[in-house]
Design a protein around this motif. Structure first.
Motif, PDB file in Angstrom:
ATOM      1  N   THR A  36      -4.621  -2.493  -4.311  1.00  0.00           N
ATOM      2  CA  THR A  36      -3.316  -2.703  -3.687  1.00  0.00           C
ATOM      3  C   THR A  36      -2.915  -1.492  -2.862  1.00  0.00           C
ATOM      4  O   THR A  36      -2.383  -1.619  -1.776  1.00  0.00           O
ATOM      5  CB  THR A  36      -2.225  -2.933  -4.748  1.00  0.00           C
ATOM      6  OG1 THR A  36      -2.740  -3.817  -5.724  1.00  0.00           O
ATOM      7  CG2 THR A  36      -0.967  -3.497  -4.130  1.00  0.00           C
ATOM      8  N   PRO A  89      -1.358   7.128   6.869  1.00  0.00           N
ATOM      9  CA  PRO A  89      -2.531   6.322   6.486  1.00  0.00           C
ATOM     10  C   PRO A  89      -2.319   4.808   6.562  1.00  0.00           C
ATOM     11  O   PRO A  89      -3.237   4.085   6.949  1.00  0.00           O
ATOM     12  CB  PRO A  89      -2.799   6.770   5.047  1.00  0.00           C
ATOM     13  CG  PRO A  89      -2.262   8.161   4.995  1.00  0.00           C
ATOM     14  CD  PRO A  89      -1.063   8.169   5.879  1.00  0.00           C
ATOM     15  N   VAL A  90      -1.144   4.314   6.234  1.00  0.00           N
ATOM     16  CA  VAL A  90      -0.999   2.852   6.216  1.00  0.00           C
ATOM     17  C   VAL A  90      -1.127   2.228   7.600  1.00  0.00           C
ATOM     18  O   VAL A  90      -1.384   1.027   7.714  1.00  0.00           O
ATOM     19  CB  VAL A  90       0.326   2.355   5.592  1.00  0.00           C
ATOM     20  CG1 VAL A  90       0.442   2.756   4.150  1.00  0.00           C
ATOM     21  CG2 VAL A  90       1.499   2.804   6.398  1.00  0.00           C
ATOM     22  N   ALA A  95       0.833  -1.202   0.000  1.00  0.00           N
ATOM     23  CA  ALA A  95       0.000   0.000   0.000  1.00  0.00           C
ATOM     24  C   ALA A  95       0.869   1.255   0.000  1.00  0.00           C
ATOM     25  O   ALA A  95       2.026   1.223   0.414  1.00  0.00           O
ATOM     26  CB  ALA A  95      -0.898   0.011   1.231  1.00  0.00           C
ATOM     27  N   LEU A  96       0.288   2.335  -0.478  1.00  0.00           N
ATOM     28  CA  LEU A  96       0.888   3.660  -0.368  1.00  0.00           C
ATOM     29  C   LEU A  96      -0.247   4.644  -0.221  1.00  0.00           C
ATOM     30  O   LEU A  96      -1.314   4.443  -0.799  1.00  0.00           O
ATOM     31  CB  LEU A  96       1.672   4.036  -1.633  1.00  0.00           C
ATOM     32  CG  LEU A  96       2.973   3.329  -1.971  1.00  0.00           C
ATOM     33  CD1 LEU A  96       3.522   3.903  -3.268  1.00  0.00           C
ATOM     34  CD2 LEU A  96       4.002   3.469  -0.867  1.00  0.00           C
ATOM     35  N   CYS A  97      -0.016   5.723   0.511  1.00  0.00           N
ATOM     36  CA  CYS A  97      -1.056   6.749   0.576  1.00  0.00           C
ATOM     37  C   CYS A  97      -0.928   7.666  -0.632  1.00  0.00           C
ATOM     38  O   CYS A  97      -0.097   7.450  -1.510  1.00  0.00           O
ATOM     39  CB  CYS A  97      -0.970   7.506   1.895  1.00  0.00           C
ATOM     40  SG  CYS A  97       0.337   8.715   1.956  1.00  0.00           S
ATOM     41  N   SER A  98      -1.733   8.711  -0.667  1.00  0.00           N
ATOM     42  CA  SER A  98      -1.701   9.601  -1.838  1.00  0.00           C
ATOM     43  C   SER A  98      -0.321  10.236  -2.015  1.00  0.00           C
ATOM     44  O   SER A  98       0.155  10.393  -3.134  1.00  0.00           O
ATOM     45  CB  SER A  98      -2.781  10.667  -1.704  1.00  0.00           C
ATOM     46  OG  SER A  98      -2.710  11.284  -0.438  1.00  0.00           O
ATOM     47  N   ASN A 152       2.050   7.763  -3.567  1.00  0.00           N
ATOM     48  CA  ASN A 152       1.714   7.586  -4.977  1.00  0.00           C
ATOM     49  C   ASN A 152       2.161   8.764  -5.837  1.00  0.00           C
ATOM     50  O   ASN A 152       2.378   8.610  -7.026  1.00  0.00           O
ATOM     51  CB  ASN A 152       0.198   7.389  -5.140  1.00  0.00           C
ATOM     52  CG  ASN A 152      -0.191   5.926  -5.081  1.00  0.00           C
ATOM     53  OD1 ASN A 152       0.227   5.128  -5.924  1.00  0.00           O
ATOM     54  ND2 ASN A 152      -0.976   5.551  -4.087  1.00  0.00           N
ATOM     55  N   SER A 174      -5.929   8.073  -1.704  1.00  0.00           N
ATOM     56  CA  SER A 174      -4.828   7.399  -2.361  1.00  0.00           C
ATOM     57  C   SER A 174      -5.315   6.666  -3.611  1.00  0.00           C
ATOM     58  O   SER A 174      -4.642   6.644  -4.647  1.00  0.00           O
ATOM     59  CB  SER A 174      -4.209   6.404  -1.373  1.00  0.00           C
ATOM     60  OG  SER A 174      -3.201   5.689  -1.984  1.00  0.00           O
TER      61      SER A 174
END
Ligand code: SF4
Ligand code: SF4
Ligand code: SF4
Lengths: 678, 146
Positions: free
Chosen positions: B114, A177-178, A43-46, A49, B15
């Motif tokens: 994901t 966020p993660v 996962a990645l937050c905004s 990304n 996200s």
């Protein structure tokens, strides 16, 4: 040309998510997720990304600059380094090494921070610090005193095994966020989630019990919870007897923090205080997560101590699912502190005011005359620049003119310096005031190790070259050091890490070879040590192995609402921006989602002020005034307003009154007034 | 096999929006909406069984392929009827139409699934209910939540 996947660590928050950068023809063409990463699981937050958007940004520095009249002239590295050597050298010659100060960077790698603090100290200046001062200095002071170590006690994935997660003063859903995925996992397994915050947030959305306290009343709330836990006999008697000291004093001092009295101070209903206290104490494994809502107060150190008291009296430490977790804001703020880029510590938290420390580093660095600390903190340096006690400053990857409180004063203080060199990637408000600007590199353009909030040291690889003549910060620091006559010959980050392995005991076993993929969690004293994800499982590194329960009385915040300034302003972050915003405000997919400074005002207050949603308003404090547009909401209670601090306007307003011990300014409470502009 | 949403988990971090935009050359197909003071709901294509967009599309650019609603860019005239037809507002037309393609050819699992930090998105229709049932079972067995 084939595509290569280069493993890197996200440059934004302290969660330390990993991702691959795909590189084709020496250009970064995309991000690939990393599903087996221990924290982010792909996962990645905004922000993660959007991370590549700052790489080839047109506003990046591509050459050293010097001030020329009102503007800037591009200069060669030789000239730039000469100017820096002369600027800092002259200050040292004229006024002694104590007249120069260094700000290291919690965005830079461990190796870079180590070299910056080493540079400062070898030059004889004790004044080196980093922006941890503005986020977790109270954790360093408070947790070192109570638990004997300042880091997060348990790793992030361990939150999943918690049966009660108490989040206080942290909007982690937006800021880290993660971490939410681990909280959801705990909830799936039956955990109760408690959130305490002055605002309804996306974090409180995850909570079963929400305590909406007034800004700055955290100690009262925590004391109230301790009161209930002690009164109802929910403490862990054995743990208190075997592992702690100071319980009786705490018991005495929280005696009159009845839920009713605390309800009056905090605005949280008494019944909720009791519910939260019981849930936290009764569960077999409870963890406390906190962040700037605890630390950025004049009572920051008290808040931290009150948090750890709660964990200690319930014995919620040293086991899976328990712990005290200060969530660190920046990708390497933990590492910058570990590396001794702090006024009161040499590398490895060796006390700067201890002559034993000086002896140790004199022999490790084969030198003499190392300065005894503590030096000036980041906030004190600015004051000293204003009074003329500091003449020269070297600022790496920080933007105090924007991120420090009461920013008008910071501007004039920095302007007062004889010489200011700023090493950064964009023209920040601080760089605007510099004499010389040195173009640094971002994470993807250099290699090195970074330590995330859970003390996990990870290696991030170089994917592409820095733009134009920009260089890695490690190379720049070495150039500057050599020009000042120091013997800084480090060919790469690995060679610096090898020195760190020798001088920082917690990192002794964290060698370059071992830093593949999952990284290692310090303390890791030897090369065959597996790392220490959970701290304090066999006692504390304090006298007799006992933790200290430190009772703290509730003190109100420095500013309270008054007739002239009837609202309490509190500040924080939003999901799509990061800190002073120099990167995220330049990142198209982030700034387009939150383009302007706003202020959240309670609907009822707004009606009285005749302010409608979207109206332009002026927010005023004794320090200055700022314009923002109004967002009407019931997220904040009446009398409280909120502004994100990613835009330059916010810190014009905040107060520079600091915590007496940790010297952190009270970003979270400022009395203000609001008027509609027209 | 569309992307399913567990609203109780969504933390509104956007996200999914940024990631979708990133892998689709700047035009994203997810929109996160904020409702009230703290609820957030990502809105994306449901790949409807009886997809109004395909029924409206006279050129055959939008059509059903098994359980997916897919799009053939060659056939699209950019007329915008699909946009009018979709009850969820998740097909856009600027010159030509674009909508969620479940990251076909870009990633094995849709990118938003994901990247979602909170595990709020999945391609498993039953996941949210399974989680709820597991929670309920645990509560029953333990005699209430602690
Ligand atoms: S949670 Fe933090 S580390 Fe992870 S992607 Fe977001 S900013 Fe980066
Ligand atoms: S675009 Fe709209 S109508 Fe078409 S499948 Fe998706 S949700 Fe259904
Ligand atoms: S990424 Fe997940 S948590 Fe974030 S807005 Fe999208 S669905 Fe919600």
């Amino acid at each position: 040309m084939t595509k290569v996947l280069v493993p890197t660590v996200c440059p934004y928050c302290g969660a330390g998510c990993g991702f691959f950068i795909s590189v084709e023809k020496e250009r970064a063409t995309g991000i690939e997720y990393m599903p087996d990463h221990p924290v982010s699981e792909g996962a990645l937050c905004s922000k993660g990304n959007a991370a590549l958007e700052v790489l080839c940004h047109q506003e990046r520095f591509t050459s050293p600059l010097k001030r020329k009249g009102e503007g800037w002239a591009r200069i060669s590295w030789e000239e730039a380094i000469d100017l820096v050597a002369k600027g800092l050298g002259d200050a040292i010659k004229k006024n002694g090494p104590g007249s120069i100060a260094f700000l290291a960077s919690s965005k830079c790698s461990n190796e870079e921070n180590y070299l910056i603090e080493k540079l400062a100290r070898l030059l004889g200046s004790p004044h080196v610090d980093n922006c941890a001062r503005l986020c977790h200095a109270p954790s360093v002071v408070g947790l070192n005193r109570t638990l004997g170590a300042a880091g997060m006690t348990n790793p992030i994935p361990d939150i999943a095994s918690s049966k009660c997660v108490f989040i206080i003063g942290s909007n982690l859903a937006e800021n880290h966020p993660v971490i939410s995925r681990w909280i959801h996992r705990a909830k799936d397994e039956g955990a109760v989630v408690i959130a305490a915050d002055p605002r309804v947030t996306h974090t409180s959305w995850m909570a079963d019990v929400f305590l909406q306290l007034k800004p700055g009343t955290d100690v009262a709330l925590l004391n109230g919870m301790a009161h209930v836990i002690i009164k109802e006999g929910l403490v862990d008697r054995d743990y208190i007897a075997q592992r702690t000291r100071g319980f009786e004093e705490l018991k005495e001092s929280v005696g009159d923090y009845t839920p009713e009295k605390v309800a009056e101070i905090t605005g949280v209903p008494a019944g909720d205080i009791v519910r939260a206290a019981r849930a936290y104490a009764i569960s077999p494994a409870s963890s406390i997560l906190y962040s700037m809502g605890i630390t950025q107060h004049t009572t920051g150190t008290d808040n931290v101590q009150a948090v750890s008291d709660l964990a200690l009296i319930c014995g919620h430490l040293g086991k899976p699912g328990t712990g005290v977790m200060p969530l660190r804001g920046q990708n390497n703020v933990q590492g910058a502190c570990d590396m001794g880029a702090l006024a009161e510590f040499y590398p490895g938290y060796k006390k700067a005011d201890d002559s034993e420390t000086i002896r140790y580093f004199s022999s490790a660095w084969r030198t003499e005359g190392l300065p005894l600390g503590p030096g000036l903190t980041a906030t004190q340096m600015i004051d000293a620049a204003g009074t003329g006690d500091i003449k020269g400053m070297y600022v790496v990857g920080e933007d105090p003119a924007n991120s420090d409180p009461c920013s008008h004063n910071v501007h004039s203080a920095l302007d007062n310096l004889d010489f200011l060199v700023v090493q950064d990637i964009f023209m920040t408000a601080t760089a605007q005031l510099a004499d010389v600007v040195l173009p640094g590199a971002v994470w993807a353009e250099k290699e090195g190790s970074y330590t995330n909030t859970e003390r996990r040291v990870q290696w991030s690889c170089r994917a592409i070259d820095p733009p134009g003549a920009a260089l890695s910060d490690l190379e720049i620091v070495c150039k500057v050091a050599r020009s000042l006559g120091l013997d800084f010959y480090y060919p790469d980050a690995a060679s610096v890490l090898a020195e760190i392995n020798r001088t920082v005991p917690q990192y002794a076993g964290i060698t370059r070879e071992r830093l593949e993929r999952d990284g290692l969690v310090w303390p890791c004293p030897t090369v065959d040590h597996p790392g220490t994800p959970i701290l304090h499982s066999s006692g504390f590194k304090l006298a007799e192995g006992r933790a200290c329960i430190v009772h703290v009385p509730y003190r109100p915040a420095a500013e309270v609402a008054s007739w002239d300034y009837p609202f309490i302003l509190t500040t924080g972050r939003v999901a799509v921006h990061h800190n002073a915003g120099s990167m995220t405000r330049r990142s198209p997919s982030l700034i387009s989602r939150e383009p302007d400074l706003y202020v959240e005002i309670n609907t009822a207050d707004a009606a009285r002020l005749k302010v409608a949603d979207g109206d332009e308003v002026t927010i005023t404090t004794p320090r200055g005034e700022t314009e923002a547009y109004a967002r009407l909401t019931d997220k904040v209670k009446r009398g409280v307003v909120f502004m994100p601090f990613h835009f330059p306007g916010t810190n014009i307003l905040t107060t520079d009154i600091t915590d007496p011990e940790a010297r952190i300014p009270e970003f979270k409470v400022a009395a203000c007034k609001i008027s509609r502009r027209d | 096999m569309p992307v399913y949403i567990d609203i109780s988990r969504c933390i509104g971090c956007r996200s999914c929006e940024v990631a979708c935009q990133r892998v689709h050359g700047g035009s994203g197909h997810v929109n996160v909406h904020f409702v009230g003071d703290s609820a957030s709901v990502p809105i994306l294509c449901h790949h409807c069984e009886e997809a109004s967009c395909t029924m409206a599309c006279f050129s055959g650019a939008l059509y059903k392929d098994g359980d997916k609603t897919v799009f053939d860019v060659e056939k699209c005239t950019g007329c915008g009827l699909c946009r009018l037809a979709c009850p969820f507002g998740v097909v856009w037309t600027d010159k030509i139409a674009h909508k969620c393609d479940l990251c076909e050819g870009l990633a094995e699992v849709p990118t938003c699934v994901t990247t979602c930090p909170a595990n709020a998105l999945s391609t498993d229709f039953d996941l949210a209910s399974r989680r709820a049932r597991a929670r309920a079972a645990r509560v029953a067995a333990q005699g209430g939540r602690r």
